[in-house]
Write a protein that holds these residues in place. Structure first.
Motif, PDB file in Angstrom:
ATOM      1  N   MET A 181       0.829  -1.156   0.060  1.00  0.00           N
ATOM      2  CA  MET A 181      -0.180   0.036  -0.149  1.00  0.00           C
ATOM      3  C   MET A 181       0.729   1.285   0.195  1.00  0.00           C
ATOM      4  SD  MET A 181      -3.018  -0.852   2.790  1.00  0.00           S
ATOM      5  CE  MET A 181      -4.347  -2.068   2.236  1.00  0.00           C
ATOM      6  N   ALA A 182       2.169   1.159   0.596  1.00  0.00           N
ATOM      7  CA  ALA A 182       2.789   2.241   1.012  1.00  0.00           C
ATOM      8  C   ALA A 182       3.775   2.761  -0.400  1.00  0.00           C
ATOM      9  CB  ALA A 182       3.798   2.307   2.035  1.00  0.00           C
ATOM     10  N   ASP A 183       3.891   1.581  -1.205  1.00  0.00           N
ATOM     11  CA  ASP A 183       4.820   1.715  -2.279  1.00  0.00           C
ATOM     12  C   ASP A 183       4.067   0.873  -3.403  1.00  0.00           C
ATOM     13  OD1 ASP A 183       6.722   2.503  -4.014  1.00  0.00           O
ATOM     14  OD2 ASP A 183       8.307   1.344  -2.885  1.00  0.00           O
ATOM     15  N   PRO A 184       2.976   1.566  -4.126  1.00  0.00           N
ATOM     16  CA  PRO A 184       2.442   0.831  -5.166  1.00  0.00           C
ATOM     17  C   PRO A 184       3.393   0.269  -6.318  1.00  0.00           C
ATOM     18  CG  PRO A 184       1.118   2.851  -4.610  1.00  0.00           C
ATOM     19  CD  PRO A 184       2.335   2.825  -3.664  1.00  0.00           C
ATOM     20  N   GLY A 185       3.118  -1.003  -6.489  1.00  0.00           N
ATOM     21  CA  GLY A 185       4.361  -1.421  -7.851  1.00  0.00           C
ATOM     22  C   GLY A 185       5.638  -1.979  -7.316  1.00  0.00           C
ATOM     23  N   ILE A 186       5.932  -2.110  -5.931  1.00  0.00           N
ATOM     24  CA  ILE A 186       7.119  -2.460  -5.213  1.00  0.00           C
ATOM     25  C   ILE A 186       7.213  -3.807  -5.885  1.00  0.00           C
ATOM     26  CG2 ILE A 186       6.083  -3.261  -3.237  1.00  0.00           C
ATOM     27  CD1 ILE A 186       8.693  -2.341  -1.886  1.00  0.00           C
ATOM     28  N   THR A 187       8.386  -4.157  -5.995  1.00  0.00           N
ATOM     29  CA  THR A 187       8.764  -5.595  -6.474  1.00  0.00           C
ATOM     30  C   THR A 187       8.868  -6.661  -5.441  1.00  0.00           C
ATOM     31  OG1 THR A 187      11.133  -5.231  -6.257  1.00  0.00           O
ATOM     32  CG2 THR A 187      10.081  -4.761  -8.395  1.00  0.00           C
ATOM     33  N   GLN A 188       8.867  -8.023  -5.604  1.00  0.00           N
ATOM     34  CA  GLN A 188       8.821  -8.818  -4.307  1.00  0.00           C
ATOM     35  C   GLN A 188      10.185  -8.747  -3.661  1.00  0.00           C
ATOM     36  OE1 GLN A 188       5.532 -12.232  -5.970  1.00  0.00           O
ATOM     37  NE2 GLN A 188       7.474 -12.752  -5.134  1.00  0.00           N
ATOM     38  N   VAL A 189      11.216  -8.542  -4.607  1.00  0.00           N
ATOM     39  CA  VAL A 189      12.592  -8.456  -3.910  1.00  0.00           C
ATOM     40  C   VAL A 189      12.613  -7.443  -3.161  1.00  0.00           C
ATOM     41  CG1 VAL A 189      14.854  -8.245  -4.625  1.00  0.00           C
ATOM     42  CG2 VAL A 189      13.552  -9.736  -6.082  1.00  0.00           C
ATOM     43  N   SER A 190      12.150  -6.318  -3.600  1.00  0.00           N
ATOM     44  CA  SER A 190      12.287  -5.068  -2.711  1.00  0.00           C
ATOM     45  C   SER A 190      11.403  -5.170  -1.313  1.00  0.00           C
ATOM     46  CB  SER A 190      11.947  -3.771  -3.384  1.00  0.00           C
ATOM     47  OG  SER A 190      12.858  -3.459  -4.527  1.00  0.00           O
ATOM     48  N   LEU A 191      10.198  -5.928  -1.666  1.00  0.00           N
ATOM     49  CA  LEU A 191       9.522  -6.022  -0.313  1.00  0.00           C
ATOM     50  C   LEU A 191      10.246  -6.884   0.568  1.00  0.00           C
ATOM     51  CD1 LEU A 191       5.819  -7.186  -1.479  1.00  0.00           C
ATOM     52  CD2 LEU A 191       6.338  -5.215   0.015  1.00  0.00           C
ATOM     53  N   ALA A 192      10.917  -7.877   0.170  1.00  0.00           N
ATOM     54  CA  ALA A 192      11.657  -8.821   1.278  1.00  0.00           C
ATOM     55  C   ALA A 192      12.764  -7.855   1.934  1.00  0.00           C
ATOM     56  CB  ALA A 192      12.141  -9.929   0.490  1.00  0.00           C
ATOM     57  N   LYS A 193      13.812  -7.103   0.825  1.00  0.00           N
ATOM     58  CA  LYS A 193      14.682  -6.438   1.505  1.00  0.00           C
ATOM     59  C   LYS A 193      14.115  -5.183   2.598  1.00  0.00           C
ATOM     60  CE  LYS A 193      18.406  -3.241  -0.205  1.00  0.00           C
ATOM     61  NZ  LYS A 193      19.024  -2.883  -1.363  1.00  0.00           N
ATOM     62  N   ARG A 194      13.076  -4.536   2.441  1.00  0.00           N
ATOM     63  CA  ARG A 194      12.300  -3.650   3.293  1.00  0.00           C
ATOM     64  C   ARG A 194      11.980  -4.022   4.382  1.00  0.00           C
ATOM     65  NH1 ARG A 194       8.974   0.467  -0.023  1.00  0.00           N
ATOM     66  NH2 ARG A 194      11.051   1.200  -0.776  1.00  0.00           N
ATOM     67  N   LEU A 195      11.529  -5.301   4.288  1.00  0.00           N
ATOM     68  CA  LEU A 195      10.653  -5.907   5.413  1.00  0.00           C
ATOM     69  C   LEU A 195      11.477  -6.788   6.406  1.00  0.00           C
ATOM     70  CD1 LEU A 195       7.144  -6.579   3.967  1.00  0.00           C
ATOM     71  CD2 LEU A 195       7.908  -4.522   5.511  1.00  0.00           C
ATOM     72  N   LEU A 196      12.638  -6.979   5.706  1.00  0.00           N
ATOM     73  CA  LEU A 196      13.624  -7.869   6.544  1.00  0.00           C
ATOM     74  C   LEU A 196      13.136  -9.157   6.636  1.00  0.00           C
ATOM     75  CD1 LEU A 196      15.327  -5.714   9.176  1.00  0.00           C
ATOM     76  CD2 LEU A 196      16.121  -5.930   6.882  1.00  0.00           C
ATOM     77  N   LEU A 197      12.415  -9.829   5.516  1.00  0.00           N
ATOM     78  CA  LEU A 197      11.773 -11.077   5.355  1.00  0.00           C
ATOM     79  C   LEU A 197      12.793 -11.777   4.410  1.00  0.00           C
ATOM     80  CD1 LEU A 197       8.007  -9.987   5.642  1.00  0.00           C
ATOM     81  CD2 LEU A 197       9.531 -11.170   7.620  1.00  0.00           C
ATOM     82  N   SER A 198      12.623 -13.227   4.483  1.00  0.00           N
ATOM     83  CA  SER A 198      12.922 -14.004   3.545  1.00  0.00           C
ATOM     84  C   SER A 198      12.237 -13.850   2.249  1.00  0.00           C
ATOM     85  CB  SER A 198      13.090 -15.625   3.873  1.00  0.00           C
ATOM     86  OG  SER A 198      11.804 -15.907   3.855  1.00  0.00           O
ATOM     87  N   GLN A 199      12.995 -14.051   1.214  1.00  0.00           N
ATOM     88  CA  GLN A 199      12.197 -14.242  -0.251  1.00  0.00           C
ATOM     89  C   GLN A 199      11.074 -15.284  -0.023  1.00  0.00           C
ATOM     90  OE1 GLN A 199      12.473 -12.253  -2.792  1.00  0.00           O
ATOM     91  NE2 GLN A 199      14.311 -11.132  -2.226  1.00  0.00           N
ATOM     92  N   GLY A 200      11.300 -16.397   0.549  1.00  0.00           N
ATOM     93  CA  GLY A 200      10.468 -17.589   0.517  1.00  0.00           C
ATOM     94  C   GLY A 200       9.043 -17.249   1.292  1.00  0.00           C
ATOM     95  N   THR A 201       9.307 -16.362   2.332  1.00  0.00           N
ATOM     96  CA  THR A 201       8.059 -15.874   3.104  1.00  0.00           C
ATOM     97  C   THR A 201       7.477 -14.664   2.304  1.00  0.00           C
ATOM     98  OG1 THR A 201       9.434 -16.269   5.374  1.00  0.00           O
ATOM     99  CG2 THR A 201       7.545 -14.788   5.259  1.00  0.00           C
ATOM    100  N   VAL A 202       7.979 -13.896   1.783  1.00  0.00           N
ATOM    101  CA  VAL A 202       7.302 -12.932   0.887  1.00  0.00           C
ATOM    102  C   VAL A 202       6.553 -13.640  -0.303  1.00  0.00           C
ATOM    103  CG1 VAL A 202       7.551 -10.644  -0.558  1.00  0.00           C
ATOM    104  CG2 VAL A 202       8.905 -10.794   1.627  1.00  0.00           C
ATOM    105  N   SER A 203       7.057 -14.535  -0.715  1.00  0.00           N
ATOM    106  CA  SER A 203       6.503 -15.092  -1.966  1.00  0.00           C
ATOM    107  C   SER A 203       5.448 -15.806  -1.710  1.00  0.00           C
ATOM    108  CB  SER A 203       7.654 -15.972  -2.560  1.00  0.00           C
ATOM    109  OG  SER A 203       6.999 -16.787  -3.800  1.00  0.00           O
ATOM    110  N   ALA A 204       5.421 -16.492  -0.408  1.00  0.00           N
ATOM    111  CA  ALA A 204       4.216 -17.360   0.015  1.00  0.00           C
ATOM    112  C   ALA A 204       3.052 -16.361   0.171  1.00  0.00           C
ATOM    113  CB  ALA A 204       4.574 -18.081   1.084  1.00  0.00           C
ATOM    114  N   VAL A 205       3.468 -15.332   1.033  1.00  0.00           N
ATOM    115  CA  VAL A 205       2.240 -14.323   1.587  1.00  0.00           C
ATOM    116  C   VAL A 205       1.736 -13.813   0.166  1.00  0.00           C
ATOM    117  CG1 VAL A 205       1.890 -12.148   2.643  1.00  0.00           C
ATOM    118  CG2 VAL A 205       3.387 -13.811   3.548  1.00  0.00           C
ATOM    119  N   VAL A 206       2.512 -13.221  -0.761  1.00  0.00           N
ATOM    120  CA  VAL A 206       2.028 -12.567  -2.104  1.00  0.00           C
ATOM    121  C   VAL A 206       1.198 -13.678  -2.818  1.00  0.00           C
ATOM    122  CG1 VAL A 206       2.695 -11.694  -4.121  1.00  0.00           C
ATOM    123  CG2 VAL A 206       3.933 -11.234  -2.259  1.00  0.00           C
ATOM    124  N   SER A 207       1.745 -14.749  -2.677  1.00  0.00           N
ATOM    125  CA  SER A 207       0.896 -15.756  -3.583  1.00  0.00           C
ATOM    126  C   SER A 207      -0.442 -15.997  -3.038  1.00  0.00           C
ATOM    127  CB  SER A 207       1.641 -17.255  -3.594  1.00  0.00           C
ATOM    128  OG  SER A 207       0.803 -18.186  -4.301  1.00  0.00           O
TER     129      SER A 207
END
Length: 406
Positions: free
Chosen positions: A35-61
């Motif tokens: 919501m804060a950054d519309p169009g953010i990439t999944q890679v950037s999401l993981a980096k910004r939130l300090l979460l693993s790529q796997g965690t972010v990918s699962a949540v996004v899916s």
């Protein structure tokens, strides 16, 4: 229902449903960041939130399957961009200055921002700034096509130090005669009863705005300098605002430049603000033209416009001020070594006049390695201009997960 036939989801239900499970906390984090950054990439999401790529990918899916997210693949796996689907909500940011109130409002499913500012006078009453802010919030929310029942968060930036542990005001600028002390969220309760109100110093929010949406995107360490009537600064380190223990971090305007200098409004002597604050710059122009001209600038904005049109006195005063700010920045850089410095506020309107003399001052007094290395510190002008504070307040409040108290 949305125009595509999908069921519309209320943003409040996504963000305000209380749950401390790790899965739900991570889910809200990912939703807030999208919501804060519309169009953010999944890679950037993981980096910004300090979460693993796997965690972010699962949540996004999962959220994509629910219709809450839309995922667009532009550059393979690393280029997957996340946007909101049929989600209804409004995020708001407010910046309160000595003489102006600015508000930004945006639907969480778009990147289009509604923005407006109004002049404000201290003599309008000690609490009128809350009323003026609330009126602007209501007007701009309607302009988004929604109403105040859809507001999910409000960030409020004020010209004061705010304790990061308690969110209470710890010190107000000495020049303010109006009441901004105590609990700012409580002041807004009559207008927005259940909405989380996230409060911070307005320069901190301006720094966050430039980091999230403007000239500081991608910078690991960034110093934002707000140069207007007074001087303030915000420091971003690893995507986080650095505030210090009591919220006094970033008070660059009160660096002592001359221990025997003139008194400052803070009670000390020779602060940077006494040399390059807006009132001092206007005074220098008046002194230079005393007895020669009567049509003198009455604001920093007017002074900048004259300098751009070729007024030699205004140009000289501004460029001398920029060199002095450069000296102060050298002291900050020698302590913090930022990657990027962004000039904002009123002086940020004239980067073509001020960035080079500011860099001259920095080169003279900073450690040589910082300015002569292969990757030296850079100074750039603001991308967001005077909207930086309100935009940053909007983004920061959206990113803040806080249980709502009725």
């Amino acid at each position: 229902m949305s125009s595509t036939g999908a069921t519309t989801v209320e943003a409040r239900s996504l963000l305000w449903t209380p749950s401390d499970s790790v899965k739900d906390v991570n889910r809200r984090k990912v939703i807030r960041a999208a919501m804060a950054d519309p169009g953010i990439t999944q890679v950037s999401l993981a980096k910004r939130l300090l979460l693993s790529q796997g965690t972010v990918s699962a949540v996004v899916s999962e959220l994509q399957q629910e219709g809450i997210f839309r995922v667009q693949s532009e550059e393979g796996e690393r280029g997957k961009r996340v946007r909101l689907g049929a989600v209804r909500g409004v995020a708001v940011g407010v910046e309160v200055n000595h003489d102006r109130i600015a508000v930004a409002a945006r639907r969480v499913d778009t990147s289009a921002v509604e923005y407006e500012s109004v002049a404000f006078r201290a003599d309008q009453g000690s609490s009128s700034w809350v009323r003026e802010s609330a009126n602007l919030i209501k007007e701009l929310t309607v302009q988004t096509g929604l109403d105040i029942d859809h507001i999910v968060s409000i960030g409020v930036g004020i010209p004061a130090a705010v304790d990061p542990r308690t969110a209470l005001v710890t010190q107000v600028a000495a020049s303010l005669d109006w009441d901004i002390t105590g609990s700012v969220p409580e002041r807004f309760r009559d207008h927005f009863r259940d909405v989380p109100i996230i409060v911070d110093n307005e320069a901190n929010y301006a720094a966050y705005g430039e980091h999230l949406y403007g000239a500081g995107r991608g910078a690991g360490t960034m110093l934002f300098v707000k140069a207007s009537v007074g001087l303030g600064a915000g420091f971003i380190i690893g995507g986080l605002i650095y505030r210090g223990r009591h919220g006094y971090g970033g008070e660059i305007g009160h660096l002592t430049m001359d221990p025997d200098g003139i008194p400052c409004r803070c009670g000390n002597r020779g602060c940077l603000e006494t040399l390059v604050g807006g009132a001092r710059l206007l005074e220098q122009v008046r002194q230079a033209y005393a007895g020669y001209r009567a049509d003198l600038p009455t604001s920093v904005e007017g002074m900048i416009e004259r300098a751009k049109r070729g007024d030699a006195v205004c140009r000289r005063v501004l460029q001398d001020a920029a060199r002095t700010i450069g000296l102060a920045l050298a002291r900050v850089c020698n302590l913090m070594n930022p990657e990027l410095i962004v000039l904002g506020g009123e002086l940020g309107r004239a980067p073509e006049l001020l960035l080079e003399p500011m860099m001259d001052g920095l080169r003279l007094y900073a450690l040589r390695g910082m300015v002569e290395s292969k990757d030296p510190v850079k100074i750039v002008g603001s991308d967001l201009g005077l909207a930086a504070g309100a935009r940053g307040a909007l983004g920061f409040a959206l990113m803040t997960d806080r249980t709502v108290e009725a």
